[in-house]
Design a protein around this motif. Structure first.
Motif, PDB file in Angstrom:
ATOM      1  N   UNK A   1      60.829 -35.879  -5.087  1.00 27.36           N
ATOM      2  CA  UNK A   1      61.204 -37.053  -4.282  1.00 27.36           C
ATOM      3  C   UNK A   1      62.634 -37.497  -4.544  1.00 27.36           C
ATOM      4  N   UNK A   2      63.346 -36.765  -5.422  1.00 27.88           N
ATOM      5  CA  UNK A   2      64.736 -37.081  -5.762  1.00 27.88           C
ATOM      6  C   UNK A   2      64.850 -38.513  -6.295  1.00 27.88           C
ATOM      7  N   UNK A   3      63.983 -38.813  -7.237  1.00 28.98           N
ATOM      8  CA  UNK A   3      63.991 -40.138  -7.847  1.00 28.98           C
ATOM      9  C   UNK A   3      65.233 -40.325  -8.699  1.00 28.98           C
ATOM     10  N   UNK A   4      65.532 -41.577  -8.971  1.00 26.23           N
ATOM     11  CA  UNK A   4      66.680 -41.911  -9.801  1.00 26.23           C
ATOM     12  C   UNK A   4      66.515 -41.277 -11.177  1.00 26.23           C
ATOM     13  N   UNK A   5      67.552 -40.578 -11.636  1.00 22.55           N
ATOM     14  CA  UNK A   5      67.462 -39.900 -12.932  1.00 22.55           C
ATOM     15  C   UNK A   5      67.462 -40.883 -14.092  1.00 22.55           C
ATOM     16  N   UNK A   6      67.917 -42.110 -13.849  1.00 27.08           N
ATOM     17  CA  UNK A   6      67.995 -43.091 -14.924  1.00 27.08           C
ATOM     18  C   UNK A   6      66.685 -43.845 -15.131  1.00 27.08           C
ATOM     19  N   UNK A   7      65.923 -44.088 -14.040  1.00 27.63           N
ATOM     20  CA  UNK A   7      64.727 -44.924 -14.181  1.00 27.63           C
ATOM     21  C   UNK A   7      63.484 -44.346 -13.516  1.00 27.63           C
ATOM     22  N   UNK A   8      63.622 -43.297 -12.714  1.00 23.87           N
ATOM     23  CA  UNK A   8      62.459 -42.699 -12.078  1.00 23.87           C
ATOM     24  C   UNK A   8      62.044 -43.353 -10.783  1.00 23.87           C
TER      25      UNK A   8
ATOM     26  N   UNK B   1      44.718 -35.659 -24.949  1.00 22.64           N
ATOM     27  CA  UNK B   1      46.169 -35.483 -25.107  1.00 22.64           C
ATOM     28  C   UNK B   1      46.671 -34.384 -24.178  1.00 22.64           C
ATOM     29  N   UNK B   2      45.933 -33.284 -24.099  1.00 17.25           N
ATOM     30  CA  UNK B   2      46.326 -32.212 -23.185  1.00 17.25           C
ATOM     31  C   UNK B   2      46.356 -32.677 -21.744  1.00 17.25           C
ATOM     32  N   UNK B   3      45.382 -33.499 -21.366  1.00 20.04           N
ATOM     33  CA  UNK B   3      45.363 -34.027 -20.008  1.00 20.04           C
ATOM     34  C   UNK B   3      46.536 -34.940 -19.728  1.00 20.04           C
ATOM     35  N   UNK B   4      46.849 -35.817 -20.674  1.00 22.53           N
ATOM     36  CA  UNK B   4      47.973 -36.744 -20.503  1.00 22.53           C
ATOM     37  C   UNK B   4      49.291 -35.969 -20.415  1.00 22.53           C
ATOM     38  N   UNK B   5      49.423 -34.914 -21.213  1.00 23.11           N
ATOM     39  CA  UNK B   5      50.635 -34.096 -21.158  1.00 23.11           C
ATOM     40  C   UNK B   5      50.809 -33.502 -19.757  1.00 23.11           C
ATOM     41  N   UNK B   6      49.722 -32.972 -19.205  1.00 21.44           N
ATOM     42  CA  UNK B   6      49.793 -32.402 -17.853  1.00 21.44           C
ATOM     43  C   UNK B   6      50.157 -33.468 -16.820  1.00 21.44           C
ATOM     44  N   UNK B   7      49.574 -34.642 -16.954  1.00 20.14           N
ATOM     45  CA  UNK B   7      49.870 -35.716 -16.009  1.00 20.14           C
ATOM     46  C   UNK B   7      51.327 -36.150 -16.124  1.00 20.14           C
ATOM     47  N   UNK B   8      51.858 -36.143 -17.331  1.00 20.12           N
ATOM     48  CA  UNK B   8      53.262 -36.494 -17.508  1.00 20.12           C
ATOM     49  C   UNK B   8      54.165 -35.461 -16.837  1.00 20.12           C
ATOM     50  N   UNK B   9      53.834 -34.196 -16.992  1.00 21.41           N
ATOM     51  CA  UNK B   9      54.627 -33.154 -16.341  1.00 21.41           C
ATOM     52  C   UNK B   9      54.494 -33.259 -14.823  1.00 21.41           C
ATOM     53  N   UNK B  10      53.288 -33.576 -14.350  1.00 21.94           N
ATOM     54  CA  UNK B  10      53.084 -33.748 -12.908  1.00 21.94           C
ATOM     55  C   UNK B  10      53.964 -34.873 -12.381  1.00 21.94           C
ATOM     56  N   UNK B  11      54.052 -35.966 -13.120  1.00 20.21           N
ATOM     57  CA  UNK B  11      54.893 -37.085 -12.698  1.00 20.21           C
ATOM     58  C   UNK B  11      56.361 -36.669 -12.668  1.00 20.21           C
ATOM     59  N   UNK B  12      56.798 -35.903 -13.680  1.00 23.74           N
ATOM     60  CA  UNK B  12      58.183 -35.449 -13.719  1.00 23.74           C
ATOM     61  C   UNK B  12      58.497 -34.533 -12.537  1.00 23.74           C
ATOM     62  N   UNK B  13      57.555 -33.641 -12.196  1.00 24.35           N
ATOM     63  CA  UNK B  13      57.773 -32.735 -11.062  1.00 24.35           C
ATOM     64  C   UNK B  13      57.797 -33.511  -9.739  1.00 24.35           C
TER      65      UNK B  13
END
Length: 324
Positions: free
Chosen positions: A140-147, A123-135
């Motif tokens: 990359x200035x992805x779309x705020x609505x869909x990523x 779970x800790x690893x997945x949380x970090x990966x999720x934050x990495x994806x958000x960063x």
């Protein structure tokens, strides 16, 4: 796109708790409840170090969310959290194996505690990966609505899968074929089912069902992850024609089986082989351990493409092609 507020708040707390518990164990705190193994990797200060790296990454991301960082800053935070998340997931690779053990064998000595120990790291690893994806999306200035990065990311399920997705799918099929060849050889030689399986009262019916399910997981599943008919029901299904295949029916199964095979045979099997714990003729070992590993890795590669292709349509961007 920023990670939701819950993740930003809970992530450092989770990682720090993980570090404190493992630091207590490393210093000498008793853990009689953990009869099962947490990882094939060395314990002690290894999980403490990985957890500390994850905590630093999560805290830095939380601090960065309150400031205006440039693209390089977001890329740096994405890289830090990606490394920490991947390291924690690899260390906790026994988690899917323990889950499978619970499902098929029931709780045994130390199984539940092993599930909690490995699960907390996963779970800790997945949380970090999720934050990495958000960063990364911020960088990359992805779309705020869909990523998505419109113009570069797939917009709908009708978009073709990339070549590497097909490569992963057929790699998985090849890995399954290698393992199947050993099953056939062992069956013809009278070594399958094994004496231990027969002694435990496992019936031929259960064995046949097991082989059928594994065959589906080694052929239909990887192909569905790459081909269009795995995202939209094919024409011969009549009323379902053109409708979206339930996303997690295919994706969830692919991720779970891919992670389980890669973890158990790729990581654990590879370590056991290096240590000399696996003995026997080279070719059968390559076909079995290598086949399972390629099968799992191929599923994960194809699942990565499926994940992108089956994202819900962007509510603010009109995608080209048929409506989904």
């Amino acid at each position: 796109m920023k990670a939701d507020a819950w993740t930003r708040l809970a992530a450092p707390v989770w990682q720090i708790a993980y570090v404190l518990v493992h630091a207590w164990w490393a210093i000498g705190g008793a853990k009689p409840f953990l009869e099962g193994r947490e990882s094939y990797f060395p314990g002690g200060w290894v999980p403490v170090t990985l957890g500390a790296l994850a905590a630093v990454g999560c805290l830095a991301a939380a601090a960065g969310s309150r400031r205006e960082l440039d693209d390089s800053g977001h890329y740096l935070l994405a890289g830090l959290n990606a490394v920490a998340g991947a390291a924690l997931c690899v260390y906790s690779f026994m988690f899917p194996v323990v889950v499978v053990s619970l499902l098929f064998e029931g709780p045994g000595p130390g199984t539940v505690s092993s599930l909690l120990a490995t699960g907390s790291g996963a779970v800790g690893g997945v949380i970090c990966l999720r934050i990495a994806l958000a960063e990364r999306r911020l960088a990359t200035h992805s779309c705020v609505a869909c990523g998505r990065v419109h113009g570069r990311s797939p917009e709908s399920r009708v978009d073709p899968a990339p070549g590497w997705a097909f490569a992963g799918a057929y790699l998985a099929v090849g890995g399954f074929a290698a393992r199947l060849s050993m099953w056939l050889h062992e069956t013809i030689a009278g070594r399958w089912p094994s004496p231990a399986s027969r002694a435990n009262g496992i019936s031929w019916t259960a064995m046949v069902v097991f082989i059928l399910l594994m065959t589906l997981a080694g052929t239909l599943l990887p192909l569905a992850l790459a081909h269009r008919w795995g995202r939209l029901w094919p024409a011969w299904l009549g009323p379902l024609r053109g409708r979206a295949v339930p996303r997690w029916l295919v994706l969830g199964t692919g991720l779970f089986i891919g992670a389980s095979l890669t973890a158990y045979f790729g990581i654990a099997g590879g370590i056991a082989w290096i240590r000399g714990d696996l003995r026997g003729p080279l070719v059968p070992l390559l076909l079995e351990v290598g086949g399972y590993t390629l099968w799992g890795v191929g599923l994960l590669v194809a699942a990565a493409s499926y994940l992108a292709l089956t994202r819900p349509p962007c509510p603010t961007h009109r995608a080209t092609g048929p409506a989904q």
